[in-house]
Design an enzyme around this catalytic site. Structure first.
Site, short mmCIF file in Angstrom:
data_model
loop_
_atom_site.label_atom_id
_atom_site.label_comp_id
_atom_site.label_asym_id
_atom_site.label_seq_id
_atom_site.Cartn_x
_atom_site.Cartn_y
_atom_site.Cartn_z
CG ASN A 60 -1.87 -1.17 1.11
OD1 ASN A 60 -1.68 -2.26 1.75
ND2 ASN A 60 -2.99 -1.21 0.30
CG HIS A 118 -6.99 0.49 0.02
ND1 HIS A 118 -8.43 0.44 -0.62
CD2 HIS A 118 -7.48 -0.34 1.25
CE1 HIS A 118 -9.26 -0.81 -0.06
NE2 HIS A 118 -8.76 -0.78 1.01
CB CYS A 119 -2.14 2.97 -2.49
SG CYS A 119 -1.93 1.25 -2.48
CB CYS A 120 -4.19 8.24 -1.42
SG CYS A 120 -4.11 7.93 -3.20
CB THR A 151 1.30 7.07 0.44
OG1 THR A 151 1.57 5.69 -0.48
CG2 THR A 151 2.58 8.14 -0.20
#
Length: 182
Positions: free
Chosen positions: A87, A117-119, A122
């Site tokens: 992620n 998720h990934c945003c 991060t």
């Protein structure tokens, strides 16, 4: 003076497959992502493209699948292109944190897919690593999610919860209009 990189997270063809992912929110996300990307490139500011190489056998984001490709309008100059299987853009190749520190860049603006998720992952990691983070909410989108109890959580509510989780602790949640030309 602070230097801010635009982290464009997982803007890939495969996320257009609503049969696979389900209903999404924010139909204007792509236009906002594109506006941010054009603004950064116009100012010759650092753009980091992040691409998810899924290890899941049935994922449209798996390498070798058409869905793994970045959206065609994303192609173009970038200061860095990170590929990842998890992620966070900070756990990929090349090492994003090392690259940012070498520039030196101390702030990031995050946009892309998916919001929660990934945003979000991060953004959390960027804050924990000491970066100033702007999370451009209207330049992200997500999909409906099914909770462990079987309840369906609509994408818009999921995105609002991500904003609430991040704002003030991990990021400053903003809109595209707040960021353009900054």
């Amino acid at each position: 003076m602070r230097t801010e990189a635009l982290l464009l997270v997982d803007v890939q063809v495969g996320f257009s497959d609503t049969d696979h992912w389900g209903p999404r929110n924010n139909p204007g996300a792509e236009a906002n992502i594109r506006a941010l990307l054009e603004d950064w490139r116009h100012r010759d500011a650092p753009v980091v493209l992040v691409q998810h190489d899924s290890v899941e056998p049935n994922s449209p984001l798996r390498p070798g699948q058409p869905g793994n490709a970045l959206q065609p309008w994303v192609e173009g100059p970038a200061a860095l292109h990170v590929r990842k299987t998890v992620n966070s853009a900070f756990i990929g190749t090349p090492d994003l944190d090392a690259w940012l520190r070498a520039q030196p860049i101390d702030a990031v603006a995050i946009c892309g897919i998916t919001t929660n998720h990934c945003c979000e992952t991060t953004a959390r990691m960027a804050a924990n690593l000491g970066y100033r983070v702007r999370f451009v909410l209207d330049a992200t989108y997500t999909h409906d999610r099914i909770g462990p109890d079987g309840d369906v959580h609509r994408a818009e509510a999921v995105a609002r919860m991500t904003a609430a989780n991040l704002h003030g602790e991990f990021a400053h949640v903003v809109r595209t209009a707040d960021v353009l030309g900054a």
